[in-house]
Design a protein around this motif. Structure first.
Motif, PDB file in Angstrom:
ATOM      1  N   ILE A  29     -17.547   6.692  12.759  1.00  0.00           N
ATOM      2  CA  ILE A  29     -16.460   7.271  11.978  1.00  0.00           C
ATOM      3  C   ILE A  29     -15.167   6.694  12.537  1.00  0.00           C
ATOM      4  N   ARG A  30     -14.409   6.047  11.689  1.00  0.00           N
ATOM      5  CA  ARG A  30     -13.168   5.402  12.117  1.00  0.00           C
ATOM      6  C   ARG A  30     -12.124   5.549  11.027  1.00  0.00           C
ATOM      7  N   THR A  31     -10.944   5.042  11.283  1.00  0.00           N
ATOM      8  CA  THR A  31      -9.909   5.056  10.254  1.00  0.00           C
ATOM      9  C   THR A  31      -9.832   3.687   9.592  1.00  0.00           C
ATOM     10  N   ARG A  32      -9.391   3.699   8.353  1.00  0.00           N
ATOM     11  CA  ARG A  32      -9.177   2.465   7.594  1.00  0.00           C
ATOM     12  C   ARG A  32      -7.898   2.659   6.790  1.00  0.00           C
ATOM     13  N   PRO A  33      -7.019   1.685   6.789  1.00  0.00           N
ATOM     14  CA  PRO A  33      -5.781   1.856   6.028  1.00  0.00           C
ATOM     15  C   PRO A  33      -6.044   1.819   4.526  1.00  0.00           C
ATOM     16  N   GLN A  34      -5.342   2.665   3.812  1.00  0.00           N
ATOM     17  CA  GLN A  34      -5.380   2.667   2.353  1.00  0.00           C
ATOM     18  C   GLN A  34      -3.942   2.511   1.881  1.00  0.00           C
ATOM     19  N   HIS A  35      -3.715   1.542   1.017  1.00  0.00           N
ATOM     20  CA  HIS A  35      -2.376   1.237   0.550  1.00  0.00           C
ATOM     21  C   HIS A  35      -2.164   1.797  -0.849  1.00  0.00           C
ATOM     22  N   GLY A  36      -0.971   2.305  -1.094  1.00  0.00           N
ATOM     23  CA  GLY A  36      -0.625   2.835  -2.404  1.00  0.00           C
ATOM     24  C   GLY A  36      -0.201   1.734  -3.353  1.00  0.00           C
ATOM     25  N   CYS A  37      -0.171   2.040  -4.625  1.00  0.00           N
ATOM     26  CA  CYS A  37       0.177   1.033  -5.630  1.00  0.00           C
ATOM     27  C   CYS A  37       1.648   0.618  -5.530  1.00  0.00           C
ATOM     28  N   CYS A  38       2.496   1.490  -5.041  1.00  0.00           N
ATOM     29  CA  CYS A  38       3.935   1.196  -4.971  1.00  0.00           C
ATOM     30  C   CYS A  38       4.408   1.077  -3.524  1.00  0.00           C
ATOM     31  N   GLY A  39       3.513   0.768  -2.646  1.00  0.00           N
ATOM     32  CA  GLY A  39       3.859   0.653  -1.233  1.00  0.00           C
ATOM     33  C   GLY A  39       3.373   1.858  -0.462  1.00  0.00           C
ATOM     34  N   GLY A  40       3.567   1.812   0.793  1.00  0.00           N
ATOM     35  CA  GLY A  40       3.119   2.902   1.643  1.00  0.00           C
ATOM     36  C   GLY A  40       1.692   2.692   2.102  1.00  0.00           C
ATOM     37  N   ARG A  41       1.339   3.435   3.117  1.00  0.00           N
ATOM     38  CA  ARG A  41       0.006   3.296   3.702  1.00  0.00           C
ATOM     39  C   ARG A  41      -0.373   4.619   4.345  1.00  0.00           C
ATOM     40  N   VAL A  42      -1.654   4.934   4.277  1.00  0.00           N
ATOM     41  CA  VAL A  42      -2.202   6.097   4.972  1.00  0.00           C
ATOM     42  C   VAL A  42      -3.535   5.675   5.569  1.00  0.00           C
TER      43      VAL A  42
END
Length: 103
Positions: A29-42
């Motif tokens: 179990i790890r983290t992976r970045p997810q990017h939004g359509c208009c920028g940003g990341r979580v």
């Protein structure tokens, strides 16, 4: 080798545990970045049946005959347990993880 943390709040469904055993008994179990359509990341929690690239960045748990690696950033989110389950649609099966409510 990092120490094995048996206090980590981690729940794995029976079907998910069987799926992981069929694939060698390793769960990461790890983290992976997810990017939004208009920028940003979580950073989102993801789960796989492959060992981590950086074992030292993970807490290890032995549970139900499985060796589980949890990225230390997720292992310190609090007392809310992480839950690993298995989604199945016809012949396709996929693990999922529900982490702390912040994820």
């Amino acid at each position: 080798m990092p120490s094995i943390n048996t206090q980590l709040a981690l729940i794995i469904d029976d079907e998910a545990a069987a799926h992981v055993r069929e694939r060698g008994g390793v769960l990461t179990i790890r983290t992976r970045p997810q990017h939004g359509c208009c920028g940003g990341r979580v950073d989102r929690a993801t789960v796989s049946t492959e060992p981590p690239e950086d074992v030292d960045a993970c807490a290890q748990v032995k549970k139900e005959g499985l060796r589980m690696y949890v990225h230390r950033g997720l292992a310190t989110l609090g007392d809310e347990p992480m839950h690993v389950g298995l989604d199945q649609l016809w012949i396709w099966r996929s693990l999922y993880v529900e982490a702390a409510s912040q994820m």
